[in-house]
Write a protein that holds these residues in place. Structure first.
Motif, PDB file in Angstrom:
ATOM      1  N   ALA A  62      12.972  -0.681 -30.406  1.00 48.20           N
ATOM      2  CA  ALA A  62      13.532   0.771 -30.403  1.00 48.20           C
ATOM      3  C   ALA A  62      14.348   1.086 -29.165  1.00 48.20           C
ATOM      4  CB  ALA A  62      12.479   1.847 -30.884  1.00 48.20           C
ATOM      5  N   VAL A  63      15.393   1.974 -29.494  1.00 49.95           N
ATOM      6  CA  VAL A  63      16.149   2.313 -28.221  1.00 49.95           C
ATOM      7  C   VAL A  63      16.015   3.750 -28.209  1.00 49.95           C
ATOM      8  CG1 VAL A  63      18.380   2.651 -27.353  1.00 49.95           C
ATOM      9  CG2 VAL A  63      17.799   0.405 -28.682  1.00 49.95           C
ATOM     10  N   ARG A  64      15.365   4.336 -27.132  1.00 46.48           N
ATOM     11  CA  ARG A  64      15.017   5.808 -26.804  1.00 46.48           C
ATOM     12  C   ARG A  64      15.487   6.057 -25.756  1.00 46.48           C
ATOM     13  NH1 ARG A  64       9.115   5.303 -30.000  1.00 46.48           N
ATOM     14  NH2 ARG A  64      10.070   5.145 -32.086  1.00 46.48           N
ATOM     15  N   GLU A  65      16.315   7.098 -25.574  1.00 45.89           N
ATOM     16  CA  GLU A  65      16.910   7.766 -24.206  1.00 45.89           C
ATOM     17  C   GLU A  65      17.483   6.522 -23.386  1.00 45.89           C
ATOM     18  OE1 GLU A  65      13.783   9.947 -22.307  1.00 45.89           O
ATOM     19  OE2 GLU A  65      13.580  11.448 -24.024  1.00 45.89           O
ATOM     20  N   GLY A  66      18.168   5.623 -24.192  1.00 47.39           N
ATOM     21  CA  GLY A  66      18.888   4.646 -23.626  1.00 47.39           C
ATOM     22  C   GLY A  66      18.173   3.409 -22.948  1.00 47.39           C
TER      23      GLY A  66
ATOM     24  N   LEU B 126       7.914  -1.419 -30.206  1.00 45.22           N
ATOM     25  CA  LEU B 126       6.914  -0.546 -30.857  1.00 45.22           C
ATOM     26  C   LEU B 126       5.537  -1.481 -31.432  1.00 45.22           C
ATOM     27  CD1 LEU B 126       9.704   0.806 -33.151  1.00 45.22           C
ATOM     28  CD2 LEU B 126       8.795   1.708 -31.216  1.00 45.22           C
ATOM     29  N   MET B 127       5.653  -2.367 -31.415  1.00 46.70           N
ATOM     30  CA  MET B 127       4.361  -3.391 -31.834  1.00 46.70           C
ATOM     31  C   MET B 127       4.617  -4.740 -31.009  1.00 46.70           C
ATOM     32  SD  MET B 127       5.497  -4.381 -35.889  1.00 46.70           S
ATOM     33  CE  MET B 127       6.906  -3.007 -36.041  1.00 46.70           C
TER      34      MET B 127
ATOM     35  N   TYR C   3      16.098  -2.448 -33.691  1.00 44.39           N
ATOM     36  CA  TYR C   3      16.939  -3.750 -33.985  1.00 44.39           C
ATOM     37  C   TYR C   3      16.172  -4.854 -34.274  1.00 44.39           C
ATOM     38  CZ  TYR C   3      17.091  -4.345 -28.978  1.00 44.39           C
ATOM     39  OH  TYR C   3      16.616  -4.445 -27.723  1.00 44.39           O
ATOM     40  N   ASP C   4      16.216  -6.036 -34.706  1.00 47.75           N
ATOM     41  CA  ASP C   4      15.247  -7.238 -35.055  1.00 47.75           C
ATOM     42  C   ASP C   4      15.239  -8.120 -33.857  1.00 47.75           C
ATOM     43  OD1 ASP C   4      17.686  -8.531 -35.418  1.00 47.75           O
ATOM     44  OD2 ASP C   4      17.019  -9.358 -37.311  1.00 47.75           O
TER      45      ASP C   4
ATOM     46  N   ALA D 219       5.817 -10.975 -40.863  1.00 50.42           N
ATOM     47  CA  ALA D 219       6.853 -11.302 -41.666  1.00 50.42           C
ATOM     48  C   ALA D 219       7.836 -12.093 -40.583  1.00 50.42           C
ATOM     49  CB  ALA D 219       7.751 -10.247 -41.950  1.00 50.42           C
ATOM     50  N   CYS D 220       7.513 -11.601 -39.172  1.00 55.48           N
ATOM     51  CA  CYS D 220       8.457 -12.003 -38.036  1.00 55.48           C
ATOM     52  C   CYS D 220       8.060 -13.306 -37.585  1.00 55.48           C
ATOM     53  CB  CYS D 220       8.460 -10.828 -36.916  1.00 55.48           C
ATOM     54  SG  CYS D 220       9.651 -11.591 -35.758  1.00 55.48           S
ATOM     55  N   HIS D 221       8.829 -14.170 -37.125  1.00 58.24           N
ATOM     56  CA  HIS D 221       8.586 -15.613 -36.392  1.00 58.24           C
ATOM     57  C   HIS D 221       7.797 -15.345 -35.055  1.00 58.24           C
ATOM     58  CE1 HIS D 221      12.138 -14.720 -34.282  1.00 58.24           C
ATOM     59  NE2 HIS D 221      11.806 -15.738 -33.313  1.00 58.24           N
ATOM     60  N   THR D 222       7.917 -14.228 -34.520  1.00 52.78           N
ATOM     61  CA  THR D 222       7.094 -13.754 -33.388  1.00 52.78           C
ATOM     62  C   THR D 222       5.719 -13.270 -33.450  1.00 52.78           C
ATOM     63  OG1 THR D 222       7.660 -11.377 -33.326  1.00 52.78           O
ATOM     64  CG2 THR D 222       9.405 -12.823 -32.410  1.00 52.78           C
ATOM     65  N   ASN D 223       5.405 -13.225 -34.855  1.00 58.36           N
ATOM     66  CA  ASN D 223       4.029 -13.094 -35.224  1.00 58.36           C
ATOM     67  C   ASN D 223       3.799 -11.563 -35.418  1.00 58.36           C
ATOM     68  OD1 ASN D 223       2.096 -14.802 -36.092  1.00 58.36           O
ATOM     69  ND2 ASN D 223       0.536 -14.049 -34.433  1.00 58.36           N
ATOM     70  N   ARG D 224       4.864 -10.796 -35.198  1.00 56.21           N
ATOM     71  CA  ARG D 224       4.787  -9.296 -35.491  1.00 56.21           C
ATOM     72  C   ARG D 224       4.888  -9.338 -36.929  1.00 56.21           C
ATOM     73  NH1 ARG D 224       7.120 -10.182 -30.574  1.00 56.21           N
ATOM     74  NH2 ARG D 224       6.316  -8.857 -28.839  1.00 56.21           N
ATOM     75  N   ARG D 225       4.301  -7.990 -37.558  1.00 53.06           N
ATOM     76  CA  ARG D 225       4.568  -7.538 -38.671  1.00 53.06           C
ATOM     77  C   ARG D 225       5.807  -7.467 -39.428  1.00 53.06           C
ATOM     78  NH1 ARG D 225       1.692  -7.884 -43.658  1.00 53.06           N
ATOM     79  NH2 ARG D 225       2.633  -6.005 -44.944  1.00 53.06           N
ATOM     80  N   SER D 226       6.723  -6.725 -38.649  1.00 52.54           N
ATOM     81  CA  SER D 226       8.126  -6.590 -38.757  1.00 52.54           C
ATOM     82  C   SER D 226       8.951  -7.082 -37.828  1.00 52.54           C
ATOM     83  CB  SER D 226       8.419  -5.171 -39.051  1.00 52.54           C
ATOM     84  OG  SER D 226       9.753  -4.786 -38.771  1.00 52.54           O
ATOM     85  N   CYS D 227      10.331  -7.461 -38.214  1.00 50.35           N
ATOM     86  CA  CYS D 227      11.182  -8.038 -37.362  1.00 50.35           C
ATOM     87  C   CYS D 227      11.616  -6.846 -36.309  1.00 50.35           C
ATOM     88  CB  CYS D 227      12.337  -8.818 -37.938  1.00 50.35           C
ATOM     89  SG  CYS D 227      11.889 -10.482 -38.457  1.00 50.35           S
TER      90      CYS D 227
END
Lengths: 122, 122
Positions: free
Chosen positions: A108-112, A117-118, B79-80, A96-104
């Motif tokens: 993620a933001v984890r512990e700052g 993620l993909m 975030y996207d 779906a994403c223009h970067t060729n990833r499945r999702s945009c």
């Protein structure tokens, strides 16, 4: 509750005539992207079954996947209690994403810190 | 890819200083609602783990569920690609919608008519 005829103009559009539309994979439940529609995009999406956004950068209709082949086929069209946000359940061809990833939503933001993620699809 | 420190100011906010935030049930995958955050909402959400929006109607911070008890606890903050939309994966206590429904997206359009997909929770 009795079904009522749906009028695309009954949704609430912002001062630019736009409404946010979230695309969710109808099978996996993954949230794929968020883009914008105007009243004519809504009409075209419902009439054609091809999810059609309004490109704010190009100021033009954007039939998702028309050039890339990564079409979004409408499975179910929903909107929220305030009538100011759309949720389209879709069948997504490829990324779906223009970067060729499945999702945009691949960051993620984890512990700052930001975590990817993909990666892009093969 | 190396993790990088996240700065809430690095997201793209609109001309009102707001960014749309989609809340998704982390377990079921159900899209629950969409609301808005400003930079301080983002900071508070990450610091407290309680999803905190900016209420456009009240012009005030809105800790989801603070008065209703229907808290949204942050499970993952994403975030996207364009950095202009947030996806919060949440644990939702009770209904997310002010109509007492689990999700705000309880209306579908099918064959030109509106269909109510779920009723208020008991």
């Amino acid at each position: 509750m009795t079904a009522q005829a749906f009028d695309p103009a009954s949704l609430k559009y912002d001062d630019k005539g736009l409404i946010p539309a979230i695309a969710q994979d109808a099978e996996s439940g993954e949230v794929l992207m968020m883009a914008w529609m105007n009243v004519e995009s809504v009409t075209r999406t419902l009439e054609t079954g091809k999810v059609t956004y309004w490109s704010r950068s190009r100021q033009a209709f954007w039939v998702k996947g028309e050039t890339s082949g990564h079409l979004q086929t409408l499975v179910d069209f929903r909107y929220d209690c305030d009538q100011d946000c759309i949720l389209v359940m879709v069948r997504q061809e490829g990324p779906a994403c223009h970067t060729n990833r499945r999702s945009c939503f691949y960051t993620a933001v984890r512990e700052g810190e930001t975590v990817e993620l993909m990666g892009p699809m093969a």
